[in-house]
Design a protein around this motif. Sequence first.
Motif, short mmCIF file in Angstrom:
data_model
loop_
_atom_site.label_atom_id
_atom_site.label_comp_id
_atom_site.label_asym_id
_atom_site.label_seq_id
_atom_site.Cartn_x
_atom_site.Cartn_y
_atom_site.Cartn_z
N LEU A 189 0.89 -1.25 -0.05
CA LEU A 189 0.10 0.05 -0.01
C LEU A 189 0.89 1.27 -0.11
CD1 LEU A 189 -2.87 -1.23 2.62
CD2 LEU A 189 -2.96 -0.88 0.17
N ALA A 190 2.02 1.10 0.62
CA ALA A 190 2.72 2.57 0.72
C ALA A 190 3.53 2.89 -0.28
CB ALA A 190 3.72 2.15 2.09
N THR A 191 4.07 1.41 -1.19
CA THR A 191 4.90 1.75 -2.18
C THR A 191 4.20 1.55 -3.76
OG1 THR A 191 5.23 -0.69 -2.26
CG2 THR A 191 6.95 0.76 -1.40
N GLU A 192 3.07 1.37 -3.69
CA GLU A 192 2.14 1.33 -5.05
C GLU A 192 0.97 2.09 -4.85
OE1 GLU A 192 3.06 -0.15 -7.45
OE2 GLU A 192 4.64 -1.45 -6.56
N PRO A 193 1.28 3.49 -5.10
CA PRO A 193 0.21 4.69 -5.00
C PRO A 193 -0.97 4.29 -6.05
CG PRO A 193 2.20 5.69 -5.73
CD PRO A 193 2.45 4.24 -5.29
N ASP A 194 -0.63 3.79 -6.93
CA ASP A 194 -1.48 3.66 -8.28
C ASP A 194 -2.03 2.29 -8.27
OD1 ASP A 194 0.73 2.37 -8.83
OD2 ASP A 194 0.80 2.89 -10.66
N MET A 195 -2.18 1.44 -7.12
CA MET A 195 -2.84 0.26 -7.04
C MET A 195 -4.49 0.44 -7.09
SD MET A 195 -2.59 -2.41 -3.73
CE MET A 195 -0.92 -2.37 -3.98
N PRO A 196 -4.80 -0.36 -7.94
CA PRO A 196 -6.40 -0.30 -7.97
C PRO A 196 -7.24 -0.27 -6.74
CG PRO A 196 -5.39 -1.87 -9.59
CD PRO A 196 -4.44 -1.49 -8.63
N LEU A 197 -8.32 0.14 -6.45
CA LEU A 197 -9.08 0.22 -5.32
C LEU A 197 -9.40 -0.99 -4.78
CD1 LEU A 197 -10.37 2.16 -3.17
CD2 LEU A 197 -12.44 2.22 -4.67
N GLU A 198 -9.89 -1.91 -5.79
CA GLU A 198 -10.18 -3.30 -5.20
C GLU A 198 -9.07 -4.10 -4.48
OE1 GLU A 198 -10.67 -2.09 -8.28
OE2 GLU A 198 -12.73 -1.84 -8.80
N LEU A 199 -7.83 -3.91 -5.15
CA LEU A 199 -6.66 -4.62 -4.75
C LEU A 199 -6.20 -3.96 -3.37
CD1 LEU A 199 -4.59 -6.75 -4.85
CD2 LEU A 199 -3.14 -5.19 -6.33
N ARG A 200 -6.56 -2.71 -3.32
CA ARG A 200 -6.14 -1.92 -1.83
C ARG A 200 -7.25 -2.65 -0.93
NH1 ARG A 200 -3.76 3.25 -1.59
NH2 ARG A 200 -2.86 3.79 -3.43
N GLN A 201 -8.36 -2.71 -1.31
CA GLN A 201 -9.54 -3.04 -0.13
C GLN A 201 -9.00 -4.68 0.24
OE1 GLN A 201 -11.87 -1.35 0.86
NE2 GLN A 201 -12.04 -2.85 2.65
N VAL A 202 -8.63 -5.41 -0.70
CA VAL A 202 -7.98 -6.77 -0.39
C VAL A 202 -6.99 -6.70 0.67
CG1 VAL A 202 -7.24 -8.92 -1.22
CG2 VAL A 202 -8.92 -7.86 -2.35
#
Length: 668
Positions: A466-479
């Motif tokens: 979460l800290a190193t991938e600011p453009d991570m999709p929202l669904e993956l952030r939720q997982v």
Amino acid sequence: MSNLTSVLSDLLVAVPQLRPQVYFKASLTALSHAMEDQVLASTSDQPLLIASFQRERFYRQEAHRYKRLARQTNQVYVLAAPETDFTNASEYYETIAFDPTESLSQEWHLVAIGQNYSTCLICRERPSIVQIKPSPHLPAVDMDPTRQFEGIWTSERQISCIAAELLLQRILHYRPELAPKIELARDRFGIFPQRRSSAKKSKTAAPITLPSLDPAAIDTNPFVQRLVTYLQAGQYKLLKAYRSIAAQERKERLINSITAAIRKGSATGLPLHPQEILKVAVRELGIALAACRCLIYRAQANDDRVAIAHEYLQPGVSSVVGKVMPLQKNPLFQEMTCQQGSICIVDTQTDTRVTDSPLLQQLVKQLDIRSWLLMPVLYQGKLLGIVESHYCGSQPHQWTADETSLVEAIATQVGAALIQAEAYANLEDLNQQLEALDRTRSNLIAITGHELRTPLSTIQVCLESLATEPDMPLELRQVMLSTALADSERMRKLVQDFLTLSNLESGRVEWHPETLLLDECVELALSRIRIRSNPDDLPQIVSTIPVQLPPIRVDGDWLVELIAKLLDNACKFTPPTGQIAIAARTNGGTTLEVTVSDTGRGIEPNRLEIVFDRFYQEEGALRRTAGGTGLGLAICRQIVNSWNGKIWAESAGKDKGSTFHFTIPTVE
């Protein structure tokens, strides 16, 4: 109906001039063989031979001789009490099986009557002088040569005929079909049958009327008498030797009995029990001394009083178990402690140590002690206990050197056994504690490493992503966030279980008992399980709590925690297709018994106790298929112990399900 009178008694009534003598078994055996040999060597036509063997086992030893005798005559009759296959029969000779309660079972008879000779041996067995109690730890000592009989042996024909008639009457009682054959023997040898006017109405043989006998005719061959005397003298010497052997065997048997009690515990791998050693010692010592009362109790030199726990009593003697014996104010105890030796009092009514002490006078009166022996149980000069022997009644008992030596030997053995048992028990306790600590340490390292490191690694990976991938999709952030939260909850539960068990074991928990209904607590626990778990992963849970159960008195929060942990444990090891059942019933009126059963993995029988240990994992810490800390059941046990209840597990074995039981106090 069996005849309970003695053939010897009937013979002495019929012939009052006779005087019975005492014979050892060896003498009777020699006389019997001589009488049988006389029949074998005679040329007389069809002599009469009647033998009564007490028991079948004695007859079997001589059966071969009687087959030879049957070749000489068809008038052979053998009587014995059956033990295996001895029956009424007419094969080689006539066999008569009499009732084991018959007086013949205590007697030894042999009558031989020919045309030119006659002899009879009519004897009754006496109680043995040498008696050695059987012991489960030693082989039996053969006392057969010391058996004694009293009776008559004579070659006087008239007496032999009377004895033969008495035995023929017994034979007819059991085998009336032999009457024609017996009448032939009576006619041939001039045996006059008894008049039976009243015999059928009485169990005692009617007196036989005879002409007066010449006392000189009763004398037997002097050579035979000298032979019997020689046998009797040799047997008497043998009896004295057996008495000496018996005394030595008694001492060795007592020591071996106590030693066997020690070895029994060590052979099974179980701790030795000092109380069992004392119990065995006092029983064996009491039997050996034939004392009215024997006591063995633990005591130390500075004890003020002691309670009696082990004793041996003769019938009619009052028991002192549970009573308190004074020590410090007891002058005999003080004397024994100072001397570290035995005290023998032959007569408590005249011994000044007793008559000068009001305490001892009262004790002697209460326990009815006439003769008194006290022996200290010592080990390396330290007092461990006391052995007492009491003789009660009107006559004093003279203590012999053999008796005091025997008691001293037993006291020495008991002292060594007690020290050995205590050392063994202490060593076992220490070993068990060390093993438990070692298992706890190993399990703590393994489980803590696994249960903490795994979720911590997952949380770290999720947070770094979460800290190193600011453009991570929202669904993956939720997982990522959901995974981190789930593992943090897992760590929280682990830490909470550690703290809960620590507080329970240290006694830092404050309990708040209240009156509750069991079904309400079960529903709360079920709700907690359903909220925490995915319904699709849970097996079917069935609750059958009767509504008429009495209310219970416990801390409600902890009871819900207990039930929830047992349900959680059952769900963990039961597949979704299985079933879990909760039931309850009254147990003795003061408690309820609750059971949580499942159809899951089951428990091996040898692990039903250790499943409640801390950090126990059925599969091992490093190859588990189910998660957990291994603290759940340990917490359950501590909760149940808080209200003095019981908790246990049952299982038929692997893959056969398991059932956990615990008890709850009801409202009084």
